[in-house]
Design an enzyme around this catalytic site. Structure first.
Site, PDB file in Angstrom:
ATOM      1  CB  SER A 137       3.759   2.394   9.807  1.00  0.00           C
ATOM      2  OG  SER A 137       5.117   2.526   9.497  1.00  0.00           O
ATOM      3  CG  ASP A 239       5.104   8.144   4.813  1.00  0.00           C
ATOM      4  OD1 ASP A 239       6.245   7.715   5.083  1.00  0.00           O
ATOM      5  OD2 ASP A 239       4.077   7.469   5.004  1.00  0.00           O
ATOM      6  CG  HIS A 269       5.063   7.453   8.545  1.00  0.00           C
ATOM      7  ND1 HIS A 269       4.716   6.517   7.602  1.00  0.00           N
ATOM      8  CD2 HIS A 269       5.262   6.768   9.694  1.00  0.00           C
ATOM      9  CE1 HIS A 269       4.731   5.317   8.151  1.00  0.00           C
ATOM     10  NE2 HIS A 269       5.051   5.441   9.430  1.00  0.00           N
TER      11      HIS A 269
END
Length: 295
Positions: A137, A239, A269
């Site tokens: 991320s 996501d 995610h």
């Protein structure tokens, strides 16, 4: 003040979620490290998972959390599993977080830590001359921006990068996944907006302004990616960052960067941080191990 209170709440929540997802303690040897920064009065905290096989590259890992939350504890299980499966030593970096330290603080810490690690490979590994930058991320964002901005002397040691559902572009980029997957999942469109605004310290009205003021936070906007190392890149179906990750993968391939891509069709995610609970998190680490063998 409101931003700081919300950040504190989110940080506590993130720690608790990851503890519940990874209830079993690992047995890897870890050592605290204090890395010199460009500010002589401040060190960058890190954690060294030191057990490693001879010749295996060092993994310099940047945790996710929108540059606002996350730390060495939230990603301890992931880093320990990486160390166990790959046989690579792992150096997890506890870079500065917003809103206390806004852009480019996290990027500067990531860059400084990687340069230092490249100089210390004889100490941090067993006879390796290579390192891999990695992150999930926002950590994937930092890994990519480090790859793009490393000085030549450190770049000589850079063997690859691991980008796990990375943030690559500003939220005004218009990707469909922000609409299709922007709610009802762990990472929402609203939360991603909060992370960006908190990290950058302002809300931009257009992409051109964002790029002019925060270029090193936006690896997806770089015109030349040809200097990037061999890449492992993954995305998750559920996501909001899915489509920008796919676009970055396509841009790497267009730039002739050797890229291994894996899409996790049933995941959302954040799944990578739960190797103690999610088989797909373990499978991803096993795939990363196979990719490392090709470097």
């Amino acid at each position: 003040m409101i931003q700081k209170i919300l950040a504190w709440i989110l940080r506590r929540y993130y720690v608790n979620v990851n503890r519940k997802a990874n209830p079993e303690a690992h047995t890897q040897r870890t050592h605290p490290v204090n890395i010199p920064s460009r500010d002589d009065t401040r060190k960058i905290p890190a954690r060294h998972y030191s057990a490693c096989d001879e010749g295996k590259p060092l993994i310099v890992y940047f945790h996710g959390g929108g540059w606002v939350i996350g730390d060495l504890e939230t990603h301890d299980a992931l880093c320990a599993k990486l160390n166990q499966v790959t046989g690579c030593a792992v150096l997890a970096i506890d870079y500065r977080l917003a809103p206390e330290h806004r852009f480019p603080a996290a990027f500067e810490d990531a860059l400084d830590a990687t340069i230092w690690a490249a100089e210390q490979l004889d100490v941090l590994t067993d006879a390796s001359t290579q390192l891999i930058v990695a992150g999930d991320s926002a950590g994937g964002n930092l890994a990519a921006t480090v790859s793009l901005n490393l000085p030549e002397i450190a770049r000589a040691s850079l063997a690859g990068q691991v980008l796990i559902y990375p943030v690559t572009e500003y939220y005004l980029s218009g990707y469909q996944s922000y609409i299709d997957k922007g709610k009802d999942y762990a990472l929402s469109k609203t939360l991603m907006h909060y992370f960006w605004n908190t990290y950058l310290g302002e809300k931009f009205s257009d992409l051109a302004t964002a790029e002019s003021k925060a270029k090193t936070a936006l690896p997806g906007t770089y015109e030349d990616l040809s200097t990037m190392p061999k890449t492992f890149l993954s995305t998750a179906e559920n996501d909001p960052l899915r489509d920008e990750g796919i676009a970055f993968k396509d841009a790497l391939i267009k730039a002739s960067v050797a890229t291994y891509y894996q899409h996790f069709t049933d995941s959302e995610h954040g799944f990578a941080t739960a190797p103690g609970a999610d088989p797909e998190a373990v499978r991803q680490i096993e795939l990363i191990n196979e990719w490392i063998a090709t470097l």
